[in-house]
Design an enzyme around this catalytic site. Structure first.
Site, PDB file in Angstrom:
ATOM      1  N   PHE A  42      -3.927 -15.596   3.710  1.00  0.00           N
ATOM      2  CA  PHE A  42      -4.711 -14.692   4.553  1.00  0.00           C
ATOM      3  C   PHE A  42      -6.047 -14.377   3.860  1.00  0.00           C
ATOM      4  CE2 PHE A  42      -5.584 -10.145   5.811  1.00  0.00           C
ATOM      5  CZ  PHE A  42      -6.309 -10.510   6.931  1.00  0.00           C
ATOM      6  N   ASP A  64       4.875 -16.460   4.241  1.00  0.00           N
ATOM      7  CA  ASP A  64       4.509 -15.064   4.495  1.00  0.00           C
ATOM      8  C   ASP A  64       5.680 -14.199   4.051  1.00  0.00           C
ATOM      9  OD1 ASP A  64       4.270 -12.567   5.750  1.00  0.00           O
ATOM     10  OD2 ASP A  64       2.983 -13.409   7.301  1.00  0.00           O
ATOM     11  N   GLY A 108      15.207  -7.620  -2.180  1.00  0.00           N
ATOM     12  CA  GLY A 108      16.498  -8.234  -1.855  1.00  0.00           C
ATOM     13  C   GLY A 108      16.707  -9.492  -2.698  1.00  0.00           C
ATOM     14  N   ALA A 120       2.710  -4.695  -7.447  1.00  0.00           N
ATOM     15  CA  ALA A 120       1.300  -4.341  -7.668  1.00  0.00           C
ATOM     16  C   ALA A 120       0.982  -3.129  -6.800  1.00  0.00           C
ATOM     17  CB  ALA A 120       0.404  -5.516  -7.298  1.00  0.00           C
ATOM     18  N   TYR A 151      -2.776   0.664   4.351  1.00  0.00           N
ATOM     19  CA  TYR A 151      -2.733   0.205   2.959  1.00  0.00           C
ATOM     20  C   TYR A 151      -2.117   1.286   2.068  1.00  0.00           C
ATOM     21  CZ  TYR A 151      -4.388  -1.825  -1.458  1.00  0.00           C
ATOM     22  OH  TYR A 151      -4.468  -2.370  -2.729  1.00  0.00           O
ATOM     23  N   THR A 181     -10.379  -3.375  -9.974  1.00  0.00           N
ATOM     24  CA  THR A 181     -10.500  -4.481 -10.923  1.00  0.00           C
ATOM     25  C   THR A 181     -11.509  -5.481 -10.369  1.00  0.00           C
ATOM     26  OG1 THR A 181      -8.218  -4.146 -11.578  1.00  0.00           O
ATOM     27  CG2 THR A 181      -9.154  -6.275 -12.099  1.00  0.00           C
TER      28      THR A 181
HETATM   29  N1  LIG Z   1      -8.159  -6.003  -7.047  1.00  0.00           N
HETATM   30  C1  LIG Z   1      -7.991  -4.709  -7.176  1.00  0.00           C
HETATM   31  O1  LIG Z   1      -8.903  -3.993  -7.591  1.00  0.00           O
HETATM   32  C2  LIG Z   1      -6.655  -4.087  -6.852  1.00  0.00           C
HETATM   33  C3  LIG Z   1      -6.507  -2.696  -7.034  1.00  0.00           C
HETATM   34  C4  LIG Z   1      -5.281  -2.111  -6.734  1.00  0.00           C
HETATM   35  C5  LIG Z   1      -4.219  -2.875  -6.308  1.00  0.00           C
HETATM   36  N2  LIG Z   1      -4.386  -4.210  -6.126  1.00  0.00           N
HETATM   37  C6  LIG Z   1      -3.232  -4.966  -5.626  1.00  0.00           C
HETATM   38  O2  LIG Z   1      -3.107  -6.192  -6.304  1.00  0.00           O
HETATM   39  C7  LIG Z   1      -2.668  -7.211  -5.403  1.00  0.00           C
HETATM   40  C8  LIG Z   1      -3.620  -8.382  -5.437  1.00  0.00           C
HETATM   41  O3  LIG Z   1      -4.921  -7.948  -5.046  1.00  0.00           O
HETATM   42  P1  LIG Z   1      -6.184  -8.918  -5.051  1.00  0.00           P
HETATM   43  O4  LIG Z   1      -7.359  -8.115  -5.412  1.00  0.00           O
HETATM   44  O5  LIG Z   1      -5.864 -10.143  -5.825  1.00  0.00           O
HETATM   45  O6  LIG Z   1      -6.302  -9.229  -3.497  1.00  0.00           O
HETATM   46  P2  LIG Z   1      -6.422 -10.635  -2.722  1.00  0.00           P
HETATM   47  O7  LIG Z   1      -6.640 -10.311  -1.296  1.00  0.00           O
HETATM   48  O8  LIG Z   1      -7.388 -11.524  -3.426  1.00  0.00           O
HETATM   49  O9  LIG Z   1      -4.976 -11.242  -2.943  1.00  0.00           O
HETATM   50  C9  LIG Z   1      -3.876 -10.958  -2.134  1.00  0.00           C
HETATM   51  C10 LIG Z   1      -3.136 -12.252  -1.875  1.00  0.00           C
HETATM   52  O10 LIG Z   1      -1.981 -11.979  -1.085  1.00  0.00           O
HETATM   53  C11 LIG Z   1      -1.886 -12.942  -0.044  1.00  0.00           C
HETATM   54  N3  LIG Z   1      -1.134 -12.342   1.052  1.00  0.00           N
HETATM   55  C12 LIG Z   1      -1.488 -11.306   1.854  1.00  0.00           C
HETATM   56  N4  LIG Z   1      -0.513 -11.012   2.720  1.00  0.00           N
HETATM   57  C13 LIG Z   1       0.505 -11.883   2.456  1.00  0.00           C
HETATM   58  C14 LIG Z   1       1.787 -12.097   3.015  1.00  0.00           C
HETATM   59  N5  LIG Z   1       2.237 -11.339   4.037  1.00  0.00           N
HETATM   60  N6  LIG Z   1       2.563 -13.091   2.517  1.00  0.00           N
HETATM   61  C15 LIG Z   1       2.115 -13.874   1.502  1.00  0.00           C
HETATM   62  N7  LIG Z   1       0.908 -13.718   0.930  1.00  0.00           N
HETATM   63  C16 LIG Z   1       0.112 -12.732   1.408  1.00  0.00           C
HETATM   64  C17 LIG Z   1      -3.333 -13.255   0.306  1.00  0.00           C
HETATM   65  O11 LIG Z   1      -3.502 -14.480   0.991  1.00  0.00           O
HETATM   66  C18 LIG Z   1      -3.971 -13.273  -1.087  1.00  0.00           C
HETATM   67  O12 LIG Z   1      -3.887 -14.519  -1.693  1.00  0.00           O
HETATM   68  C19 LIG Z   1      -2.562  -6.559  -4.023  1.00  0.00           C
HETATM   69  O13 LIG Z   1      -1.220  -6.190  -3.800  1.00  0.00           O
HETATM   70  C20 LIG Z   1      -3.421  -5.328  -4.156  1.00  0.00           C
HETATM   71  O14 LIG Z   1      -2.987  -4.300  -3.318  1.00  0.00           O
HETATM   72  C21 LIG Z   1      -5.582  -4.828  -6.389  1.00  0.00           C
END
Ligand SMILES: NC(=O)c1ccc[n+]([C@@H]2O[C@H](COP(=O)([O-])OP(=O)(O)OC[C@H]3O[C@@H](n4cnc5c(N)ncnc54)[C@H](O)[C@@H]3O)[C@@H](O)[C@H]2O)c1
Length: 317
Positions: A42, A64, A108, A120, A151, A181
């Protein structure tokens, strides 16, 4: 580094083709583990992991996580979830499902396999905080029905599920709360402040500040954050979290914009737009717990991290 078979772990990284996930996969492969990267693409991008595809300990699965998954692994890092407001508000129902149904599916799996699982989580569970800096025992100030709720509340519910699976079903859990980050492989169009500023500066466009630009954020470089996640996964069984992971050094948005302009040598000017709804004015982690329990603190200063991030964006903008 290839590990002895006995110390090699099979690790599932959901969201592994995203920004943080791809760096985590890289780190785990570098440590000699087998990595199964699961992503529905996504917001993830195959280009983030192209360099890992040829590796014999790396495997990619398009899936997914709102649907059940049956695989055999020793550890699960559950990172799947769009992280930027533009992306998570695009399909808010799917965002909540990813946090809630996705967590149920992954928990699970962890229960069946007796595998350790890390969620995360995020500083967004604190909402627009009335306590500053945020400690883990602050319960937050979150709007349950606003545009960001899919969210924030999704992640809060995921935390509830993690702790209930732990208490009720003895699943071994790790819950880090990640603060802002940044680094290479952030999505160019995700509207997050660091990537926004860099892209605008590189294109010579005006840099957009919201409100008066005096709201502050703290930014953690991706390598530091990944190190915190791995330390947390490797911590003793009784360490469940939540533990804040982030960089406590605060910068105002104006200061950040000025540093980006200096780092890119851009001629961009600053421009001002109204504050988005529910945008917190201040957010900074108290990382005492991470220091005490994990011996972790960030090491990469903003200048060095920005330099590496700008170098990356120059290759994609
Ligand atoms: N980057 C930050 O600053 C930050 C801060 C707090 C928390 N987080 C958490 O860290 C995690 C990664 O964040 P990120 O910055 O790399 O974001 P990102 O959007 O780059 O990565 C998220 C990944 O999850 C995948 N994804 C989304 N929905 C999915 C689903 N239903 N099934 C399978 N894959 C799915 C997306 O395709 C993507 O590759 C997230 O859970 C986010 O909430 C990130």
């Amino acid at each position: 580094m290839a590990r002895q078979y006995s110390s090699r772990k099979r690790v599932l990284v959901t969201g592994g083709a995203g920004f943080l996930g791809s760096h985590l996969c890289e780190r785990l492969i570098g440590e000699g583990h087998e990595v199964l990267c699961v992503d529905n693409f996504f917001t993830g991008d195959k280009r983030n992991i192209t360099h890992l595809l040829k590796h014999d300990r790396f495997e990619l699965l398009r899936h997914d996580i709102t649907f059940p998954l049956f695989v055999e692994v020793d550890e699960i890092y559950n990172l799947a979830c769009p992280a930027s407001p533009i992306h998570y508000q695009h399909d808010p129902v799917q965002t909540t499902k990813t946090s809630v149904h996705g967590s149920i599916n992954m928990l699970g799996l962890a229960k069946r396999l007796k595998a350790k699982i890390l969620q995360a989580s995020t500083s967004e569970v604190y909402g627009d905080p009335s306590v500053h800096p945020q400690t883990e025992d602050y319960w937050g100030h979150v709007n349950p029905i606003g545009p960001r709720s899919c969210y924030d509340e999704g992640k809060r519910c995921a935390e509830t599920l993690f702790f209930d699976y732990h208490r009720q079903l003895r699943v071994s859990i790790k819950v880090p709360r990640i603060f802002n980050t940044y680094g290479p492989r952030m999505h160019v169009a995700d509207g997050r402040v660091v990537s926004n500023f860099i892209v605008q500066a590189l294109r010579g466009e005006p840099i957009t500040l919201y409100g008066d630009g005096q709201q502050t954020r703290s930014f953690c470089y991706v390598d530091d954050l990944i190190d915190g996640l791995v330390r947390m996964m490797d911590s003793a069984d009784d360490v469940t979290g939540p533990i804040n992971l982030g960089n406590p050094t605060e910068f105002s948005m104006v200061e950040l914009a000025e540093r980006v302009i200096a780092g890119t040598g851009s001629k961009s000017q600053l421009t001002y737009a109204p504050l988005p709804e529910d945008d917190p004015r201040q957010r900074r982690p108290d990382i005492s717990r991470a220091k005490d329990v994990l011996g972790w603190q960030p090491n990469v200063p903003l200048e060095a991290g920005l330099e590496r991030t700008i170098a990356y964006f120059k290759t994609v903008v």
